[in-house]
Design an enzyme around this catalytic site. Structure first.
Site, PDB file in Angstrom:
ATOM      1  N   LYS A 217       0.841  -1.205   0.000  1.00  0.00           N
ATOM      2  CA  LYS A 217       0.000   0.000   0.000  1.00  0.00           C
ATOM      3  C   LYS A 217       0.873   1.251   0.000  1.00  0.00           C
ATOM      4  O   LYS A 217       0.628   2.194  -0.754  1.00  0.00           O
ATOM      5  CB  LYS A 217      -0.945  -0.023   1.213  1.00  0.00           C
ATOM      6  CG  LYS A 217      -2.051  -1.073   1.078  1.00  0.00           C
ATOM      7  CD  LYS A 217      -2.819  -1.326   2.362  1.00  0.00           C
ATOM      8  CE  LYS A 217      -3.774  -2.527   2.174  1.00  0.00           C
ATOM      9  NZ  LYS A 217      -4.461  -2.929   3.407  1.00  0.00           N
TER      10      LYS A 217
ATOM     11  N   GLN B 250      -4.502  -1.797   9.758  1.00  0.00           N
ATOM     12  CA  GLN B 250      -4.445  -3.132   9.135  1.00  0.00           C
ATOM     13  C   GLN B 250      -4.986  -4.200  10.088  1.00  0.00           C
ATOM     14  O   GLN B 250      -4.568  -4.273  11.242  1.00  0.00           O
ATOM     15  CB  GLN B 250      -2.993  -3.446   8.730  1.00  0.00           C
ATOM     16  CG  GLN B 250      -2.824  -4.749   7.986  1.00  0.00           C
ATOM     17  CD  GLN B 250      -3.469  -4.737   6.591  1.00  0.00           C
ATOM     18  OE1 GLN B 250      -3.417  -3.736   5.876  1.00  0.00           O
ATOM     19  NE2 GLN B 250      -4.075  -5.834   6.208  1.00  0.00           N
TER      20      GLN B 250
ATOM     21  N   ASP C 145     -11.015   2.520   4.369  1.00  0.00           N
ATOM     22  CA  ASP C 145     -11.279   1.078   4.253  1.00  0.00           C
ATOM     23  C   ASP C 145     -12.784   0.810   4.179  1.00  0.00           C
ATOM     24  O   ASP C 145     -13.206  -0.293   3.811  1.00  0.00           O
ATOM     25  CB  ASP C 145     -10.705   0.328   5.476  1.00  0.00           C
ATOM     26  CG  ASP C 145      -9.399  -0.388   5.152  1.00  0.00           C
ATOM     27  OD1 ASP C 145      -9.125  -0.603   3.951  1.00  0.00           O
ATOM     28  OD2 ASP C 145      -8.671  -0.732   6.095  1.00  0.00           O
TER      29      ASP C 145
END
Ligand code: NAD
Length: 293
Positions: free
Chosen positions: A52, A96, A119
């Site tokens: 990312k 994450q 997200d």
């Protein structure tokens, strides 16, 4: 059979984003900035987050990586989230997953400002998605929609069967496929670990989306001739011939299923690369204040 090339499609999307970022910068605008919080040293999570950050660099975004040992307390993590929520330089950020067991993931997700939740996991974004309001869509289902769109795959009136009901893939995917806009307008069946006679359902699928994490779960006899098959599964299986010692396997028995399909995604190189591209798309939307003004 046509292979749905997620790697190539992801590169095209990233080039489009990079061109837009260059334009924003040329006009004196702010460089979009994504922050990522990573807890612990899990091999998969470290690889995902590094990819990312590297993608941010490639397309001209700013990025920051905040790392903690897996002994970090929930309070420390929540304080960092508060800081990121208030940091005007950060347009969007992710934490994450999975997090260590002593940390309540739901509490962490709910602490993220929905305006920065690129997200799309915060209940506000989930609710807005269900209600058909502007929202950050979770990256993996959004990537699958983008793949269907870019390959002009018909979804209206089709029977879409989704296997897996996680909050990040299966459940949002099933909702999005039933929405009254393209790609959507499908009749949706959602299957999970307690579904009786899975094959009975999968054989009826015009579009089969599998997000389970069980290599080879879907075999050729479970798939209708001409179906579109999207394999989200990515499981690391030991492979002594690889330097890493493993390779990725999908949930679909690709070799035997592919010959029955009209379209199919490979693993790797299918859904995975699109997930990153859609996270970047969400970050660009955050920087442009496109979802929340
Ligand atoms: P999860 O691990 O949270 O849940 C798995 C789901 O599968 C559950 O809903 C369960 O009910 C269902 N299930 C389990 N066994 C089953 C069976 N025998 N028959 C039918 N259903 C069954 O799911 P997840 O987090 O969505 O992950 C699923 C897979 O997708 C994993 O391999 C994961 O690594 C992968 N994944 C890939 C990406 C990507 O970008 N490519 C993103 C997210 C997840």
């Amino acid at each position: 059979m046509t292979l749905l090339d997620g790697k190539k499609t992801s590169e095209v999307i990233q080039d489009e984003i990079a061109a837009e970022v260059a334009q924003i910068k040329a006009n004196g605008g702010k460089t979009p900035h994504l922050a990522a919080v990573l807890v612990g040293n899990d091999g998969g999570s470290v690889t995902y987050v590094n990819n990312k950050v590297l993608t941010c660099e490639r397309i001209g975004f700013g990025s920051s990586l905040i790392r903690y040992e897996d002994t970090v307390t929930e309070e420390e993590l929540l304080n960092k989230i508060k800081e990121l929520n208030e940091d005007e330089g950060v347009d969007g950020f992710i934490v994450q997953l999975p997090l260590p067991k002593h940390i309540n993931s739901n509490k962490v997700i709910e602490a993220i400002d929905p305006k920065k939740d690129v997200d799309g996991f915060h209940p506000t974004n989930v609710g807005r998605m269900v209600a058909g309001l502007p929202a950050y869509l979770p990256a993996t289902p959004a990537g699958i929609l983008e793949l269907l769109k870019r390959y002009n795959i018909e979804t209206l009136g089709k029977h879409c069967v989704v296997i897996g009901r996680s909050n990040i893939v299966g459940t949002p995917m099933s909702i999005l496929m039933s929405k009254c806009s393209y790609p959507g307008e499908s009749t949706v069946t959602i299957c999970h670990r307690n579904t009786v006679n899975l094959a009975h359902h999968t054989r009826q699928a015009d579009i089969l989306i599998v997000a389970v994490g069980k290599p080879g779960l879907v075999t050729a006899d479970m798939v209708k001739e001409g179906a579109v098959v999207i394999d989200v599964g990515t499981t690391r299986v030991p492979d002594a011939s690889r330097k890493s010692g493993f390779r990725l396997r999908g949930d679909v028995d690709f070799e035997n299923v592919a010959e029955k399909c009209s379209y199919i995604t490979p693993v790797p190189g299918g859904v995975g690369p699109l997930t990153i591209a859609m996270l970047m798309m969400n970050t660009l939307k955050a920087a442009k204040k496109e979802v929340y003004s």
